[in-house]
Design a protein around this motif. Structure first.
Motif, mmCIF file in Angstrom:
data_model
loop_
_atom_site.group_PDB
_atom_site.id
_atom_site.type_symbol
_atom_site.label_atom_id
_atom_site.label_comp_id
_atom_site.label_asym_id
_atom_site.label_seq_id
_atom_site.Cartn_x
_atom_site.Cartn_y
_atom_site.Cartn_z
ATOM 1 N N ALA A 1 0.822 -1.209 0.000
ATOM 2 C CA ALA A 1 0.000 0.000 0.000
ATOM 3 C C ALA A 1 0.857 1.260 0.000
ATOM 4 C CB ALA A 1 -0.985 0.015 1.176
ATOM 5 N N ALA A 2 2.021 1.173 -0.633
ATOM 6 C CA ALA A 2 2.883 2.342 -0.812
ATOM 7 C C ALA A 2 3.869 2.029 -1.927
ATOM 8 C CB ALA A 2 3.650 2.649 0.479
ATOM 9 N N MET B 1 -4.690 4.456 1.837
ATOM 10 C CA MET B 1 -3.403 4.942 1.311
ATOM 11 C C MET B 1 -3.535 6.274 0.576
ATOM 12 S SD MET B 1 -2.614 2.406 -1.941
ATOM 13 C CE MET B 1 -1.135 3.345 -2.372
ATOM 14 N N SER C 1 -1.073 -3.329 -5.936
ATOM 15 C CA SER C 1 -0.745 -3.647 -4.558
ATOM 16 C C SER C 1 -0.872 -5.158 -4.385
ATOM 17 C CB SER C 1 -1.626 -2.871 -3.581
ATOM 18 O OG SER C 1 -0.968 -2.805 -2.329
#
Ligand SMILES: [Zn+2]
Length: 354
Positions: free
Chosen positions: A40-41, A84, A60
């Motif tokens: 999620a990044a 996010m 993701s």
């Protein structure tokens, strides 16, 4: 523009095509490069920066998010998009690849696979249905079914056996998905390793199901480039022309060009950000160059003259080399911004040429 996939234009000198895919979070223009945000990044790059880079959709990973922080927690936080702060489309990989590549201890039975978490050794079970449940809780736009990603070098017999299980799991996943009240898309996932007959059998079996699109898995798993290109060039045109085609895990410029010419529409790869964290950047001619080299010590040029990214518009190779040597955190961010933008620009340019 209808809900679904529209072909806007096809090339005259190759199988390349331009298209537009509807998702619950908006349309995607294809061919498209999808930056990877496993946990999620997108490592080192903030969501607003991704938007500025022209990213239309990110990836993701269900395996990682299901183990930490848990899909229930993300659902309680409003879903992955809210959690996010990314309001554009998200594709979630099923986690099959991680279960079979990160895990030494796992057991396949009739219902799914039991594995140990790489984080704390705790036991977990993935089934075709609960992997869809995880992705429904995450609220991704495009979901992937549980599969077995057979390692490169496996025998024909092993690949065939794994593929038969994958096909059963995918049939279960598609039935379950159709029983749910969701507008999330679900792609089918073709396996079959490096064997042309198995790839053909996988296409034949999976295209009988009403998937929203089709992915080619089991490439970019350590095979020679010639094998990867052969699989991409032979399997892609066999997939239904009216559905989006996604080649999983490829992102090097030389592979993207081959895949787009073969008629593929979607691609993802962790390399632009991973290379950046190791001080490597894309330069002209698609070379991957280490900025750590002494020859850049006094170099006033941007990484790539003519690049329109935030980094190239502001900073010299000499300054970026200094940040890497000084282990400044901004080095990874600035290099990732350039590398991601480089691939997005490349695919955008190839799309414009169709
Ligand atoms: Zn740049």
């Amino acid at each position: 523009m209808h809900r679904g996939f529209s072909i806007l234009k096809t090339a005259t000198n190759s199988n390349a095509r331009r298209g537009r895919l509807w998702t619950p979070h908006g349309y995607i223009d294809t061919p498209v490069f999808m930056p990877v945000g496993t946990q999620a990044a997108v490592k080192g790059v903030l969501p607003d920066q991704l938007t500025g880079l022209g990213a239309q959709i990110i990836l993701s990973n269900t395996y990682h998010l299901a183990l930490r922080p848990g899909s229930e927690l993300i659902q309680a936080a409003g879903g992955l998009h809210a959690f996010m702060h990314w309001d554009h489309p998200i594709l979630t990989d099923s986690g099959g690849y991680q279960v079979f590549s990160l895990q030494s201890q796992r057991a396949i039975d009739s219902e799914g696979v039991v594995f140990k978490s790489h984080l704390d050794g705790s036991k977990h079970r993935f089934t075709p249905k609960n992997v869809i449940d995880h992705q429904v809780r995450l609220g991704s736009d495009i979901m992937m079914p549980l599969d077995i990603c057979t390692p490169y070098g496996a025998s024909h017999k092993q690949t065939d056996a794994d593929m038969a299980i994958t096909h059963r799991w995918e049939a279960e996943a598609v039935d379950y998905w159709q029983s749910l009240d969701t507008d999330q898309l679900l792609f089918g996932l073709v396996q079959g390793g490096m064997f042309d007959d198995l790839r053909q059998a996988s296409v034949a079996a999976l295209t009988q199901h009403p998937f929203s699109g089709f992915a080619i898995g089991g490439v970019s798993v350590g095979e020679p480039m010639a094998d990867m290109h052969r699989i991409i060039e032979t399997v892609t045109p066999q997939l239904p022309p009216d559905k989006p085609r996604y080649i999983m895990g490829i992102g090097l410029p030389e592979n993207l060009e081959v895949a787009i010419r073969a008629g593929a529409d979607m691609f993802d790869c962790v390399l632009p950000t991973r290379l950046a964290r190791h001080g490597q950047v894309f330069m002209d001619g698609h070379q991957r160059v280490s900025l750590k080299q002494a020859k850049f010590k006094l170099d006033p040029e941007p990484i790539q003259p003519g690049c329109d990214c935030y980094t190239c518009l502001r900073f010299s190779r000499a300054y970026l080399r200094h940040l890497i040597q000084a282990r400044e955190l901004s080095a990874a961010t600035l290099l990732s911004i350039h590398n991601v933008r480089y691939l997005i620009r490349l695919v955008d340019a190839l799309r414009e040429q169709i």
